[in-house]
Every structure is written in C-alpha cells, then in structure tokens.
Design an enzyme around this catalytic site. Structure first.
Site, PDB file in Angstrom:
ATOM      1  N   GLU A   1      11.061   0.651  -1.384  1.00 31.86           N
ATOM      2  CA  GLU A   1      11.365  -0.167  -0.192  1.00 31.86           C
ATOM      3  C   GLU A   1      10.067  -0.283   0.584  1.00 31.86           C
ATOM      4  O   GLU A   1       9.655   0.663   1.248  1.00 31.86           O
ATOM      5  CB  GLU A   1      12.410   0.542   0.673  1.00 31.86           C
ATOM      6  CG  GLU A   1      13.773   0.635   0.067  1.00 31.86           C
ATOM      7  CD  GLU A   1      14.458  -0.714  -0.009  1.00 31.86           C
ATOM      8  OE1 GLU A   1      14.094  -1.628   0.736  1.00 31.86           O
ATOM      9  OE2 GLU A   1      15.337  -0.859  -0.852  1.00 31.86           O
TER      10      GLU A   1
ATOM     11  N   LYS B   1      10.464  14.411   0.973  1.00 35.28           N
ATOM     12  CA  LYS B   1       9.216  14.597   1.736  1.00 35.28           C
ATOM     13  C   LYS B   1       9.164  13.595   2.882  1.00 35.28           C
ATOM     14  O   LYS B   1       9.011  12.396   2.663  1.00 35.28           O
ATOM     15  CB  LYS B   1       7.981  14.400   0.853  1.00 35.28           C
ATOM     16  CG  LYS B   1       6.733  14.924   1.587  1.00 35.28           C
ATOM     17  CD  LYS B   1       5.435  14.345   1.115  1.00 35.28           C
ATOM     18  CE  LYS B   1       5.017  13.101   1.852  1.00 35.28           C
ATOM     19  NZ  LYS B   1       4.734  13.263   3.294  1.00 35.28           N
TER      20      LYS B   1
ATOM     21  N   GLU C   1       0.965  -7.329   7.474  1.00 37.62           N
ATOM     22  CA  GLU C   1       2.015  -6.724   8.289  1.00 37.62           C
ATOM     23  C   GLU C   1       1.392  -6.102   9.545  1.00 37.62           C
ATOM     24  O   GLU C   1       0.524  -5.231   9.449  1.00 37.62           O
ATOM     25  CB  GLU C   1       2.730  -5.645   7.465  1.00 37.62           C
ATOM     26  CG  GLU C   1       3.982  -5.131   8.118  1.00 37.62           C
ATOM     27  CD  GLU C   1       4.658  -4.036   7.289  1.00 37.62           C
ATOM     28  OE1 GLU C   1       3.954  -3.254   6.624  1.00 37.62           O
ATOM     29  OE2 GLU C   1       5.897  -3.965   7.328  1.00 37.62           O
TER      30      GLU C   1
HETATM   31  P1  NAD Z   1       3.070   5.077   4.169  1.00 40.51           P
HETATM   32  O1  NAD Z   1       3.105   4.391   2.844  1.00 40.51           O
HETATM   33  O2  NAD Z   1       1.761   5.346   4.773  1.00 40.51           O
HETATM   34  O3  NAD Z   1       3.802   6.505   4.083  1.00 40.51           O
HETATM   35  C1  NAD Z   1       5.118   6.625   3.592  1.00 40.51           C
HETATM   36  C2  NAD Z   1       5.286   7.990   2.960  1.00 40.51           C
HETATM   37  O4  NAD Z   1       4.465   8.071   1.806  1.00 40.51           O
HETATM   38  C3  NAD Z   1       4.880   9.157   3.851  1.00 40.51           C
HETATM   39  O5  NAD Z   1       5.774  10.230   3.677  1.00 40.51           O
HETATM   40  C4  NAD Z   1       3.505   9.525   3.312  1.00 40.51           C
HETATM   41  O6  NAD Z   1       3.151  10.860   3.553  1.00 40.51           O
HETATM   42  C5  NAD Z   1       3.703   9.267   1.848  1.00 40.51           C
HETATM   43  N1  NAD Z   1       2.467   9.041   1.077  1.00 40.51           N
HETATM   44  C6  NAD Z   1       1.307   8.487   1.503  1.00 40.51           C
HETATM   45  N2  NAD Z   1       0.410   8.461   0.483  1.00 40.51           N
HETATM   46  C7  NAD Z   1       1.029   8.989  -0.598  1.00 40.51           C
HETATM   47  C8  NAD Z   1       0.648   9.224  -1.937  1.00 40.51           C
HETATM   48  N3  NAD Z   1      -0.570   8.908  -2.373  1.00 40.51           N
HETATM   49  N4  NAD Z   1       1.542   9.781  -2.788  1.00 40.51           N
HETATM   50  C9  NAD Z   1       2.784  10.099  -2.359  1.00 40.51           C
HETATM   51  N5  NAD Z   1       3.211   9.921  -1.088  1.00 40.51           N
HETATM   52  C10 NAD Z   1       2.348   9.357  -0.218  1.00 40.51           C
HETATM   53  O7  NAD Z   1       3.994   4.215   5.126  1.00 40.51           O
HETATM   54  P2  NAD Z   1       4.292   4.480   6.681  1.00 40.51           P
HETATM   55  O8  NAD Z   1       3.086   4.153   7.477  1.00 40.51           O
HETATM   56  O9  NAD Z   1       4.919   5.807   6.836  1.00 40.51           O
HETATM   57  O10 NAD Z   1       5.433   3.445   6.972  1.00 40.51           O
HETATM   58  C11 NAD Z   1       5.223   2.147   7.362  1.00 40.51           C
HETATM   59  C12 NAD Z   1       5.459   1.215   6.202  1.00 40.51           C
HETATM   60  O11 NAD Z   1       6.760   1.453   5.667  1.00 40.51           O
HETATM   61  C13 NAD Z   1       5.451  -0.233   6.616  1.00 40.51           C
HETATM   62  O12 NAD Z   1       4.771  -0.983   5.668  1.00 40.51           O
HETATM   63  C14 NAD Z   1       6.933  -0.586   6.642  1.00 40.51           C
HETATM   64  O13 NAD Z   1       7.193  -1.958   6.466  1.00 40.51           O
HETATM   65  C15 NAD Z   1       7.442   0.231   5.511  1.00 40.51           C
HETATM   66  N6  NAD Z   1       8.877   0.430   5.627  1.00 40.51           N
HETATM   67  C16 NAD Z   1       9.675  -0.216   4.754  1.00 40.51           C
HETATM   68  C17 NAD Z   1      11.048  -0.093   4.868  1.00 40.51           C
HETATM   69  C18 NAD Z   1      11.950  -0.794   3.910  1.00 40.51           C
HETATM   70  O14 NAD Z   1      13.134  -0.457   3.886  1.00 40.51           O
HETATM   71  N7  NAD Z   1      11.488  -1.747   3.130  1.00 40.51           N
HETATM   72  C19 NAD Z   1      11.596   0.704   5.881  1.00 40.51           C
HETATM   73  C20 NAD Z   1      10.738   1.360   6.748  1.00 40.51           C
HETATM   74  C21 NAD Z   1       9.365   1.212   6.615  1.00 40.51           C
END
Ligand code: NAD
Length: 479
Positions: free
Chosen positions: A246, A171, A381
């Site tokens: 991650e 997803k 962050e």
């Molecule tokens: P997010 O957590 O908002 O979304 C990530 C994914 O989770 C999306 O596909 C979203 O649709 C899904 N999601 C959201 N709520 C959900 C739920 N309740 N159940 C299941 N899925 C759900 O994160 P974002 O805004 O897309 O990304 C930014 C964040 O990701 C930052 O905190 C960044 O540091 C982190 N990030 C971490 C890494 C790593 O390797 N550690 C790499 C890239 C980004």
C-alpha cells in the site's frame, strides 16, 4: 522518560540500542524504545513460527473471540490510546479519537469472519472423485507500517492476519512505535497466546530490512512510500515471498462547473488538510473547471484561512505539526521550488516559527495558484498541508491530467452530470474513487493502489484474501 521493549514470544525483551520518540508539537523526546537487532528480528519470527500451528488449529470462533476481547480493551483504553497517537504523530486529538475508533472496527469486522472463511466444492472430471479447494493460513506474516495512522494501520494488518489463522511480526515506524506497543500490551491482556503477535521496533534500514530478509514469513504486508515498497519487493523476490504493498498517492480532485460548489470546497479542504495533509488518499492536486475556477478559489482560500493551527491537544485545533523535521523540510522545499517556478501562495507558503510555534514542526496551511502540471508540486507526493490549484478547460482535460501520474491510489470528482460521472468511473486510473464526497474508506471496501501506488490491498473480503492461500484436493473415493 518511559522505556519500552520488544514484544517477542509473549515476553518484553530489552535490546542494546534504543531510539528516542519525539513529540512533533514540542520537539521533546518523551520515550525511548528498543531497536531490534537482526538476531532479535529472527527470534521474533521464530516465536511467531512456533506459535503458528496451535493458533491455526484453534476453531476460528476462538480466534474471533480473541479479537473481540482485544477490541473491548481498546474501547476501554481509547482515551489514553488517542492521546498517545496525538503525542507521537501530532494529529489533533479529535482526529486521534477517530483513528482509534475506526481502527478498532477492523478487529470486530474481521472477527465476524470466524464463520465466513469458505472453501469450494467442485465436480471432478473423473468418476468417483470430488474436488475441493481449501482456504488455509499462510503461516507467519510480517507487517511494516508507516507513521501517519500508527494505531489504525497496525490493526488493519493484525486483524485479518489473525482471523485467517496466521501469526504476525509487526514493525511500526521508528517515529511512532508507541501505539503498536500499547496494542501489544492489550493483546497480552486479552489472552492472545504468546508468539501470535510480536512487535519489533527500530529503524527501517536495520530492523525493517532484517524482517524483509527473513525467509520464513510467507507474506510481507507493507504500507509506506513507493521507494521503500520497491526496495521491499526487490528483497522479497530473493525469497519468493508474496508482497502486498500500500504505497503513496497523488490523488487528483476534479471540480466540474455543474457541481454543488460549496460542497466541493468543503470536500477539497477536508481531503487536503486532514491529518495535516498526511494521508495517502489526500487531495494532492485540485483541477477546477475554468468556468467556476475564480469562485472556487476564493471560497477555498477563505476556508483554508479559517483552519486553526496549534497545540493538537486543544479542542479547537484543526491542524497540528508535521510529524518530523525532515517531513517539514520536504514540504517547504516543494513550496519554495513551485514559487520560484512562478506559482503564487494565495495563502500560507511558509513555516511557522514564532510564539507557540517556536518549537515543533509547523507549516502554515498553504494554497498555491498559478501552478502547471510539470511542476514537482503537481507530480510528487507532498504529504503536507499544501494545496496546488490548477484550472482546466473541461472534463476531457481533467481526466487526462488526473491520469498523467505514476500514482493511482485515490481520486475525487464533483459533478452532477451522470455522463461525466460514469465516464470517470470507467476512465480514472485509481483504485479508490470518491464522487461528490470527501475522503474516508470503509472497513468492508477494498483499499488498493493502481500503478505505482501498490500491489494487492487491504480491507474487506478482498483484503482478507491476501492472508490466505488455497489448496486444491482431488479425492478419489472408490479406491
Ligand atoms: P516509509 O516508506 O518511509 O516507511 C514505512 C515503513 O517502512 C516504516 O516502518 C519504516 O521504518 C520502514 N522502512 C523504511 N525503509 C525500509 C527498508 N529498507 N526495509 C524495510 N522497512 C523499511 O513511509 P512513511 O514515511 O512512514 O509513510 C508515508 C508514506 O506512506 C507516504 O508515501 C504515504 O502515501 C504512504 N502511505 C500509504 C498508505 C496506503 O494505504 N496506500 C497509507 C498510509 C501511508
């Protein structure tokens, strides 16, 4: 406007609801994608489960050959794939090309494991017995990914899952679903059997939660924010599903008085402003030794002022828009809050709204001085083009400040002093440490967050390990 469907069991499937995909540089919707309902998510998982036994039985070299064919198609279409990344994320085209190439290297790297997944043979404690430990695939894996590297992070999950003999339901983020869909089309062309790779698009709260709630997948591999990671871990506990998380970061960037200062300035700028500051390992807080703080700040601010903001399709552009309005507003709020608490914007500090920036989610590259460790801008962050700089009295204080955070993903240190350097290796609480260089992990390293930055990890042989389970066999042969 292009319309895209869900990839389930090798078919492109329509859904009742659709989501618009908006170009963050123009605010123009340019595509719509299907939003998978809970029933459709369950169908995708069922398709992955149906495809699994045959896929797992294939000799690994055949799975490897599939990944290599897929990689060749990514190379063939790399220009179009890079433009798609730029269109949906807003990152400069040169960076998008880098993402496609780097992402594709995971396909080829993990294809090499087609002859390298090894078990163990151990002596038994009883006579006429042999003990074996077999690595075996998990079955169905679900993967949920963020928007900042929509192509590379998809491949980062798919490649190890498939070479290990698993099938996958992926997803992507609702803001950036098109790169994953494009990869799905190439999978079909490469001859990946139907059901081995399924792509369900839609919002996290509905499509994402339905995927997490399904009890069939034996692993949920997630990249995204800490808040969502915690929610997924809690839900996964109900099914006793393994999670690999991650999550977010707040990387400290430490500059010591003995370092090559120009190199540190270059590294700090690159580590903060890459992908408009939207990288989990970005330099989120810079600590500079007081003896070099003035010179560092002057050079750093000058370099940041040179960063060209603009249309991400233009070659000269270094900084594109933020990915969404909500992300833009969050960043501005951190800056305004810090300024109201006594910080000073040495450059930037505001949204860009005039002329070519009248539409889109633009933020001026910003340097904040006069910040203190307690300010939210140093604790939370930012994930945007904003660099808070703080002075520290020396190495001991820098390490203490670096570790004063719930995050533990990445860190940076510039020093030539071998004593400081080795103490940092021992004492900085992060899973990824860059010494005298800027960011950029390798496919064969191990990308893993400590503390609240995650559980598990991706890349290399340790990342692959999460996609396998082990069976111990006690074999008696005098029966
Ligand atoms: P997010 O957590 O908002 O979304 C990530 C994914 O989770 C999306 O596909 C979203 O649709 C899904 N999601 C959201 N709520 C959900 C739920 N309740 N159940 C299941 N899925 C759900 O994160 P974002 O805004 O897309 O990304 C930014 C964040 O990701 C930052 O905190 C960044 O540091 C982190 N990030 C971490 C890494 C790593 O390797 N550690 C790499 C890239 C980004």
């Amino acid at each position: 406007m292009e319309e895209h469907q869900l990839l389930i069991g090798g078919e492109w499937i329509e859904s009742e609801r659709r989501t618009e995909v908006v170009n963050p540089a123009t605010e123009q919707a340019f595509a719509t994608v299907a939003s998978a309902s809970a029933e459709q998510v369950d169908k995708a998982v069922a398709a992955a489960a149906k495809a699994w036994p045959e896929w797992a039985k294939l000799p690994a070299v055949e799975r490897g050959a599939c990944l290599r064919r897929w990689a060749d198609l990514v190379d063939r279409d790399s220009d179009a794939l890079a433009r798609l990344v730029t269109q949906e994320v807003g990152k400069p085209l040169a960076e998008a090309h880098g993402e496609i190439q780097f992402g594709n290297s995971w396909f080829r790297y993990y294809a090499e494991f087609d002859r390298r997944i090894e078990g163990e043979i151990l002596p038994a404690d009883r006579p006429n017995e042999q003990l074996f430990i077999f690595p075996q695939p998990l079955g169905v894996v679900s993967a949920i990914i963020p928007w900042n590297y929509p192509s590379a992070v998809a491949i980062r999950k798919i490649a190890p899952a498939l070479i290990a003999g698993n099938t996958i339901v992926l997803k992507p983020h609702e803001h950036t679903p098109l790169s994953a869909i494009a990869l799905g089309r190439l999978a079909m062309e490469a001859g990946v059997p139907p059901g081995v790779v399924n792509i369900v698009t839609g919002p996290g709260e509905t499509t994402g939660e339905a995927l997490v709630a399904n009890s069939t997948p034996q692993l949920i591999t997630f990249t995204g924010s800490v808040a969502t990671g915690k929610r997924i871990a809690k839900m996964a506990a109900d099914n006793v599903t393994v999670v690999s998380l991650e999550l977010g970061g707040k990387a400290p960037f430490i500059v010591m008085d003995d370092c090559n200062l120009d190199a540190a300035v270059d590294g700090a700028v690159f580590a903060r402003f890459l992908n408009c500051g939207q990288v989990c390992i970005c330099n989120e807080r810079t600590y500079v030794h007081e003896k070099v703080a003035e010179e560092f700040t002057e050079k750093f601010v000058a370099k940041v002022r040179e960063l060209k903001v603009g249309d991400p399709l233009r070659e000269a552009t270094k900084i594109g828009p933020k990915v969404s309005r909500s992300e833009l507003e969050k960043v501005d709020q951190y800056v305004q809050e810090a300024v109201s608490q006594g910080a000073r914007a040495a450059t930037g500090g505001r949204r860009l709204t005039e002329g070519e920036f009248a539409r889109g989610y633009w933020y001026e590259p910003t340097v904040l001085t006069g910040v203190s460790q307690q300010m939210p801008v140093m604790q939370k962050e930012i994930f945007g083009p904003v660099a808070p700089l703080m002075t520290c009295s020396g190495f001991e204080e820098a390490i203490a400040l670096a570790n004063d955070s719930p995050f533990g993903l990445a860190g940076y240190l510039y020093t030539k002093d071998i004593d400081r350097l080795m103490r940092a290796v021992r004492d900085i609480e992060v899973g990824e440490l860059y010494i005298n260089r800027g960011p950029g992990e390798s496919i064969h390293g191990f990308h893993t967050g400590w503390k609240q930055s995650g559980i598990g990890g991706d890349d290399g042989k340790h990342g692959l390990d999460h996609y396998l389970r082990r069976k111990t066999v006690y074999l008696r042969y005098d029966a």
